[in-house]
Design a protein around this motif. Structure first.
Motif, PDB file in Angstrom:
ATOM      1  N   GLY A   1       0.846  -1.178   0.000  1.00  0.00           N
ATOM      2  CA  GLY A   1       0.000   0.000   0.000  1.00  0.00           C
ATOM      3  C   GLY A   1       0.880   1.226   0.000  1.00  0.00           C
ATOM      4  N   ALA A   2       0.308   2.360   0.342  1.00  0.00           N
ATOM      5  CA  ALA A   2       1.070   3.595   0.292  1.00  0.00           C
ATOM      6  C   ALA A   2       2.107   3.674   1.402  1.00  0.00           C
ATOM      7  CB  ALA A   2       0.126   4.787   0.374  1.00  0.00           C
ATOM      8  N   TYR A   3       1.809   3.095   2.575  1.00  0.00           N
ATOM      9  CA  TYR A   3       2.770   3.172   3.672  1.00  0.00           C
ATOM     10  C   TYR A   3       2.952   1.822   4.366  1.00  0.00           C
ATOM     11  CZ  TYR A   3      -1.757   3.850   5.952  1.00  0.00           C
ATOM     12  OH  TYR A   3      -3.060   3.726   6.355  1.00  0.00           O
ATOM     13  N   ALA A   4       2.522   0.757   3.723  1.00  0.00           N
ATOM     14  CA  ALA A   4       2.654  -0.578   4.301  1.00  0.00           C
ATOM     15  C   ALA A   4       2.981  -1.575   3.202  1.00  0.00           C
ATOM     16  CB  ALA A   4       1.363  -0.982   5.019  1.00  0.00           C
TER      17      ALA A   4
ATOM     18  N   ARG B   1       6.127   6.346  10.515  1.00  0.00           N
ATOM     19  CA  ARG B   1       6.440   7.725  10.103  1.00  0.00           C
ATOM     20  C   ARG B   1       5.637   8.102   8.862  1.00  0.00           C
ATOM     21  NH1 ARG B   1       9.855  10.262   6.562  1.00  0.00           N
ATOM     22  NH2 ARG B   1      10.878   8.316   5.939  1.00  0.00           N
ATOM     23  N   HIS B   2       5.597   7.198   7.896  1.00  0.00           N
ATOM     24  CA  HIS B   2       4.803   7.466   6.694  1.00  0.00           C
ATOM     25  C   HIS B   2       3.331   7.579   7.041  1.00  0.00           C
ATOM     26  CE1 HIS B   2       7.857   5.885   3.506  1.00  0.00           C
ATOM     27  NE2 HIS B   2       8.403   6.700   4.374  1.00  0.00           N
ATOM     28  N   ALA B   3       2.847   6.642   7.871  1.00  0.00           N
ATOM     29  CA  ALA B   3       1.419   6.598   8.168  1.00  0.00           C
ATOM     30  C   ALA B   3       0.950   7.808   8.953  1.00  0.00           C
ATOM     31  CB  ALA B   3       1.096   5.314   8.940  1.00  0.00           C
ATOM     32  N   PHE B   4       1.726   8.234   9.937  1.00  0.00           N
ATOM     33  CA  PHE B   4       1.280   9.299  10.827  1.00  0.00           C
ATOM     34  C   PHE B   4       1.654  10.686  10.329  1.00  0.00           C
ATOM     35  CE2 PHE B   4       1.995   5.959  14.364  1.00  0.00           C
ATOM     36  CZ  PHE B   4       0.812   5.335  14.035  1.00  0.00           C
ATOM     37  N   GLU B   5       2.787  10.795   9.637  1.00  0.00           N
ATOM     38  CA  GLU B   5       3.256  12.117   9.218  1.00  0.00           C
ATOM     39  C   GLU B   5       2.878  12.423   7.768  1.00  0.00           C
ATOM     40  OE1 GLU B   5       7.406  12.469   9.985  1.00  0.00           O
ATOM     41  OE2 GLU B   5       7.255  11.734  12.038  1.00  0.00           O
ATOM     42  N   THR B   6       3.124  11.475   6.880  1.00  0.00           N
ATOM     43  CA  THR B   6       2.851  11.710   5.462  1.00  0.00           C
ATOM     44  C   THR B   6       1.435  11.314   5.090  1.00  0.00           C
ATOM     45  OG1 THR B   6       5.162  11.205   5.039  1.00  0.00           O
ATOM     46  CG2 THR B   6       3.723  11.312   3.125  1.00  0.00           C
ATOM     47  N   GLY B   7       0.960  10.225   5.665  1.00  0.00           N
ATOM     48  CA  GLY B   7      -0.381   9.730   5.351  1.00  0.00           C
ATOM     49  C   GLY B   7      -1.444  10.386   6.193  1.00  0.00           C
ATOM     50  N   LYS B   8      -2.637   9.797   6.162  1.00  0.00           N
ATOM     51  CA  LYS B   8      -3.774  10.349   6.896  1.00  0.00           C
ATOM     52  C   LYS B   8      -4.215   9.430   8.031  1.00  0.00           C
ATOM     53  CE  LYS B   8      -5.391  12.645   2.698  1.00  0.00           C
ATOM     54  NZ  LYS B   8      -6.464  12.748   1.687  1.00  0.00           N
TER      55      LYS B   8
ATOM     56  N   PRO C   1      -3.626   6.389   1.915  1.00  0.00           N
ATOM     57  CA  PRO C   1      -3.346   7.677   1.294  1.00  0.00           C
ATOM     58  C   PRO C   1      -2.104   7.603   0.425  1.00  0.00           C
ATOM     59  CG  PRO C   1      -2.687   7.687   3.592  1.00  0.00           C
ATOM     60  CD  PRO C   1      -3.428   6.416   3.371  1.00  0.00           C
ATOM     61  N   GLU C   2      -2.005   8.546  -0.497  1.00  0.00           N
ATOM     62  CA  GLU C   2      -0.866   8.577  -1.404  1.00  0.00           C
ATOM     63  C   GLU C   2       0.391   9.059  -0.678  1.00  0.00           C
ATOM     64  OE1 GLU C   2      -0.405   7.752  -4.487  1.00  0.00           O
ATOM     65  OE2 GLU C   2      -2.433   7.102  -4.893  1.00  0.00           O
ATOM     66  N   THR C   3       1.520   8.474  -1.029  1.00  0.00           N
ATOM     67  CA  THR C   3       2.809   8.968  -0.571  1.00  0.00           C
ATOM     68  C   THR C   3       3.738   9.015  -1.767  1.00  0.00           C
ATOM     69  OG1 THR C   3       3.506   6.721  -0.029  1.00  0.00           O
ATOM     70  CG2 THR C   3       2.607   8.029   1.763  1.00  0.00           C
ATOM     71  N   PRO C   4       4.815   9.798  -1.687  1.00  0.00           N
ATOM     72  CA  PRO C   4       5.741   9.864  -2.815  1.00  0.00           C
ATOM     73  C   PRO C   4       6.266   8.486  -3.173  1.00  0.00           C
ATOM     74  CG  PRO C   4       6.234  11.566  -1.198  1.00  0.00           C
ATOM     75  CD  PRO C   4       5.221  10.659  -0.579  1.00  0.00           C
ATOM     76  N   SER C   5       6.342   8.194  -4.464  1.00  0.00           N
ATOM     77  CA  SER C   5       6.769   6.867  -4.888  1.00  0.00           C
ATOM     78  C   SER C   5       8.189   6.550  -4.447  1.00  0.00           C
ATOM     79  CB  SER C   5       6.663   6.748  -6.410  1.00  0.00           C
ATOM     80  OG  SER C   5       7.459   7.735  -7.041  1.00  0.00           O
ATOM     81  N   ALA C   6       9.011   7.559  -4.265  1.00  0.00           N
ATOM     82  CA  ALA C   6      10.381   7.319  -3.826  1.00  0.00           C
ATOM     83  C   ALA C   6      10.444   6.737  -2.426  1.00  0.00           C
ATOM     84  CB  ALA C   6      11.189   8.613  -3.878  1.00  0.00           C
ATOM     85  N   GLU C   7       9.357   6.888  -1.654  1.00  0.00           N
ATOM     86  CA  GLU C   7       9.333   6.377  -0.294  1.00  0.00           C
ATOM     87  C   GLU C   7       8.878   4.926  -0.230  1.00  0.00           C
ATOM     88  OE1 GLU C   7      10.315   8.046   2.322  1.00  0.00           O
ATOM     89  OE2 GLU C   7      10.663   9.927   1.294  1.00  0.00           O
ATOM     90  N   ILE C   8       8.433   4.368  -1.340  1.00  0.00           N
ATOM     91  CA  ILE C   8       7.866   3.032  -1.338  1.00  0.00           C
ATOM     92  C   ILE C   8       8.960   1.983  -1.429  1.00  0.00           C
ATOM     93  CG2 ILE C   8       6.379   1.437  -2.629  1.00  0.00           C
ATOM     94  CD1 ILE C   8       4.689   3.790  -3.447  1.00  0.00           C
TER      95      ILE C   8
END
Length: 542
Positions: free
Chosen positions: A28-31, A54-61, A363-370
């Motif tokens: 997913g976007a952060y998992a 960090r992705h889920a709480f800061e970048t995601g929703k 939620p969407e996150t930058p692809s570079a973070e995946i």
């Protein structure tokens, strides 16, 4: 597989109570999800969902309370044969992990042809299992609130498994019924009362204190849309609001729409759908009303007395032979002319007004973070002992294939979808014992190409540009390259993933379309469009 240097992944927890035995099998976007098993045994194989906090709480929703609620409600559900079982969970500074039952049959809707759907008996079978899962959840006081194809998986035996409880809510506890007030779900599947209710002045994704909806009743609507998609291969509208022409006509005609998609639906199923898709929640069919409807109670040879799949090979074969990609067909929109501008300069702007008003689990996150460490599908002929003595593919266009490669390809289901009349290879049928032996878990959104990477990559990038999807090929890493994709599907919803190009052997390259976010049926439709534009580089049976 070497990760690209842009990947920013924290080390996984070092004190896991199991051993990881695969690369990434879902994302997913952060998992992301990997397989695991006990330290001292090879069974059982389970799925571990790693959530980057960090992705889920800061970048995601996602917030900590929502994640805690997901864990608590999933655990509260206990065990049901059509629900992914919760096993355990844990965390460290960077990650929360959830151990779950492995859905080793993959995505159900990855195995359904876009704009075609499945036969009535197959739709009836899976709808019956979906209602069984939802009925059980509701009996435990839990509403799912995000029922859609993305969250419907399969076991290796071909049975439906409902997944992802990130938006689940408790609507009944200790004899008390409570309304939900979060605006959540996917617009094509969301119930109209959720979108039409008055919003809070402070937050657009929360309803006013005077409003609210019953999560269990909204689940019924979502199940109705899933049934429609099973039968038709498309959704009836983009969202149930007056912004949608199709939905407005549905309202005006009181469910007797003249839309051509509805003409595909058998009369008895149509009767059930009209009851499930009543605009007024009070008038909508209850689960009891669904279970006693004549279409629901009709006999089904695929359904055993215990509610499981009675004929795994038969159903898998029927679904397998319904998957077809015609490379000679014109590149046209799907049966419905959706939002015309899926292309253009704004195609990377995923957060539409609708999406901003609705809470989503991914939620969407930058692809570079995946993370990018995907499990490569095993070759049936090479790795699982199936006989290739009767290869289906005796010749191919575009290339002269070495005999050793022919044997490896003989039982590959992805190749058959490019045939004029897809058929399960005889050798595969004879050796198959389970549903997944015919329709394996790895995505069928893939093809083989005789072109070298230096020629194939520009062809794929050009095809994406022609579809209005900004893309560029990343550098090669150990004989592979990849293209990150972030666009909108034909309904205006976010769709993202990665196109992986990997050297299959010295004579060809395998191209896999790996979805990170979005509807699997829409992802297949997107895959088919790209393949048709790249047809000169696609290996097909001849």
């Amino acid at each position: 597989m070497v990760q690209p240097p842009s990947s920013q992944v924290a080390p996984l927890p070092s004190n896991l109570p199991f051993r990881i035995v695969s690369r990434t099998i879902g994302q997913g976007a952060y998992a992301f999800i990997r397989k695991a098993c006990p330290f001292n045994a090879n069974r059982p194989v389970i799925a571990i969902k790693f959530i980057n906090k960090r992705h889920a709480f800061e970048t995601g929703k996602l917030n900590r309370k929502q994640l805690a609620m997901e864990l608590a409600l999933h655990n509260h559900l206990g065990k049901h044969q059509n629900i992914i079982h919760y096993l355990s969970s844990g965390e460290d500074v960077a990650w929360t992990w959830i151990a779950m039952e492995l859905a080793d049959g993959g995505d159900l809707f990855d195995k359904i042809e876009a704009d075609a759907g499945v036969s009535e008996d197959v739709a009836h079978f899976y709808f019956t299992q979906l209602i069984s899962a939802v009925s059980y959840m509701h009996s435990k006081g839990v509403a799912h609130r995000d029922i859609k194809p993305e969250n419907i998986l399969l076991s290796g035996d071909g049975d439906l498994k409902l997944a992802d409880f990130g938006l689940a809510a408790l609507f009944h506890k200790d004899g008390q019924v409570r309304k939900c007030n979060t605006v959540c779900g996917s617009p094509p599947y969301i119930a109209p009362e959720i979108l039409s209710s008055k919003r809070s002045a402070k937050r657009s994704d929360i309803l006013d204190e005077s409003a609210g909806y019953m999560g269990n009743i909204s689940d019924v609507w979502s199940c109705g849309i899933v049934l429609f998609v099973l039968l038709v291969g498309n959704t009836p509208w983009d969202e149930p609001t007056r912004q949608s022409y199709e939905f407005c006509e549905f309202l005006k005609t009181e469910g007797h729409t003249t839309d051509e998609l509805w003409e595909k639906i058998p009369p008895a199923a149509m009767s059930l759908l009209r009851g499930m898709l009543k605009i007024s929640p009070e008038s909508r069919f209850s689960l009891d009303g669904i279970r006693t409807h004549p279409w629901f109670t009709q006999p089904n040879n695929y359904l055993s007395s215990s509610g499981t799949l009675a004929n795994q090979i038969g159903l898998a074969t029927q679904m397998f032979e319904s998957l077809r990609i015609d490379l000679t067909a014109e590149l046209t929109p799907s049966q419905r002319q959706r939002q015309a501008a899926t292309a253009g300069d704004d195609s990377m702007d995923i957060d539409t007004d609708t999406n901003n008003r609705i809470s989503a689990t991914q939620p969407e996150t930058p692809s570079a973070e995946i993370t990018f460490d995907w499990e490569r599908p095993a070759r049936l002929a090479a790795h699982e002992g199936f006989s290739a003595s009767q290869p289906t593919f005796t010749c191919f266009s575009h290339a002269n294939i070495p005999p050793s490669t022919m044997d490896r390809l003989a039982d590959d289901p992805a190749l058959s979808q490019f045939s004029a009349t897809p058929q399960v290879p005889i050798s595969l049928t004879q050796a198959a014992r389970q549903f997944r032996d015919i329709l394996p878990a790895p995505t069928l959104a893939r093809f083989l190409s005789p072109l070298p990477l230096s020629l194939l990559l520009p062809l794929i990038v050009e095809a994406l540009h022609r579809l209005g999807v900004p893309a560029r090929a990343d550098e090669k890493y150990d004989g592979e390259a990849f293209v990150h994709v972030k666009t909108k599907d034909e309904r205006g919803q976010g769709l993202s993933g990665t196109v992986v190009c990997e050297q299959f052997d010295e004579s060809m390259v395998e191209v896999r379309f790996l979805k990170a976010k979005g509807d699997p049926l829409e992802w297949r439709r997107f895959f088919k469009k790209v393949v048709r534009l790249c047809k000169d580089g696609v290996l097909v049976p001849g």
